[in-house]
Design an enzyme around this catalytic site. Structure first.
Site, mmCIF file in Angstrom:
data_model
loop_
_atom_site.group_PDB
_atom_site.id
_atom_site.type_symbol
_atom_site.label_atom_id
_atom_site.label_comp_id
_atom_site.label_asym_id
_atom_site.label_seq_id
_atom_site.Cartn_x
_atom_site.Cartn_y
_atom_site.Cartn_z
ATOM 1 N N SER A 34 5.266 -7.033 3.069
ATOM 2 C CA SER A 34 4.307 -7.186 2.150
ATOM 3 C C SER A 34 4.498 -6.481 0.826
ATOM 4 O O SER A 34 3.780 -6.907 -0.165
ATOM 5 C CB SER A 34 2.778 -6.901 2.717
ATOM 6 O OG SER A 34 2.737 -5.492 2.669
ATOM 7 N N LYS A 67 -0.315 -0.621 -0.273
ATOM 8 C CA LYS A 67 -0.566 -1.767 -1.375
ATOM 9 C C LYS A 67 -0.453 -1.146 -2.734
ATOM 10 O O LYS A 67 -0.629 0.156 -2.940
ATOM 11 C CB LYS A 67 -1.793 -2.548 -1.120
ATOM 12 C CG LYS A 67 -2.002 -3.175 -0.059
ATOM 13 C CD LYS A 67 -1.103 -4.383 0.527
ATOM 14 C CE LYS A 67 -1.429 -5.061 1.685
ATOM 15 N NZ LYS A 67 -0.508 -5.682 2.063
#
Length: 292
Positions: free
Chosen positions: A79, A151
């Protein structure tokens, strides 16, 4: 004279004999002492006795550092490519947000417990021994934590985030972001259109590999509308430490240093202050008029 000389001569020993006696006494072990071989064995035995203590102390110190200062984390998914690759290990600074606020562009590790579902599922340990080794592996960044995420922060509390403008760019408070330096090659900033206001004390986070990242966009139905509480942030990932060939720092991209974006960030508390002050002034005026 002759008798005296014989008498004294009989009672004295030659000098050579005295030296020999001293030499012999020097080489004899002390009373109750042990030979060299026994002493070496004793030293080895004491080392093995002390080794468990040293291991426990080392683990305790490492746990303290991991809990309060720096922790290693394992990257389990794609990701954050190409900023972070699968199986990378990063160091996370846990002290930095005690000295400054979380900033747009920071790469943060946070806990998704009781919030987001994991991006991957791990089987439960089959026995206590396996559970212990998994705990140790997670603590030292050898295996991933099922509920830990990494993230990039796109927006902070009070930001209005929208995707996308005519040039297919994400905007934060109307300011477009140039994400070319970290976005995965060939990815759009987002294939899904969205518009959101980040609640105070929350963060809007997204992966750099947008097409595969299960980030804030995928959790709009969760509490917070996809944003995460700042209190869930563990720390800021600031360096890749493994593999050695990829060792490098993780800086904040230049696009988040745009003057317009920074000015809006600095003005937010001022605007909020005025918003609260105006009603208070009006209430005070009414109260004063009623007293006349």
């Amino acid at each position: 004279m002759t008798s005296e000389s014989q008498e004294y001569g009989a009672s004295r020993r030659p000098v050579e004999d005295e030296v020999d006696v001293v030499a012999e006494e020097t080489h004899q072990p002390a009373k109750g002492g042990k030979p060299d071989e026994d002493q070496k064995k004793e030293k080895k035995g004491s080392f093995w006795k002390e080794l468990p203590v040293l291991v426990v102390v080392a683990l305790a110190l490492a746990l303290i550092i991991k809990t309060f200062v720096i922790q290693a984390f394992y990257i389990p998914s794609e990701s954050m490519e190409n900023t972070l690759l699968t199986n990378d290990r990063v160091l996370v600074n846990k002290l930095v947000y005690h000295t400054r606020d979380i900033e747009r562009g920071d790469v943060v590790v946070f806990s998704g417990v009781n919030s987001w579902d994991g991006e991957f599922q791990m089987e439960e340990p089959s026995n206590p021994v396996e559970g212990f080794f998994r705990w140790v592996g997670t603590a030292f960044g050898i295996v991933p934590g099922e509920k830990d995420y990494i993230k990039r922060v796109i927006g902070v509390g009070g930001d209005h985030i929208e995707c996308c403008d005519k040039q297919q760019r994400i905007t934060v408070n109307g300011v477009p972001l140039d994400e070319s330096s970290y976005l995965y090659p060939g990815n759009l900033p987002s294939r899904e259109e969205f518009e959101t206001d980040v609640p105070p004390g929350h963060l809007w986070v997204m992966g750099d590999h947008r097409q595969v990242s299960m980030d804030s966009r995928s959790h709009t139905g969760d509490p917070g509308g996809g944003s995460i509480p700042e209190s869930q942030v563990i720390g800021r990932a600031f360096v890749i430490v493994w593999p050695f060939s990829r060792a490098t720092t993780i800086p904040i991209p230049d696009t988040f240093a745009q003057p317009a974006l920074q000015a809006l960030s600095g003005a937010t508390p001022l605007v909020a202050g005025f918003a609260l002050a105006v009603p208070l002034v009006l209430v005070r005026r009414r109260w004063l008029r009623s007293k006349r």
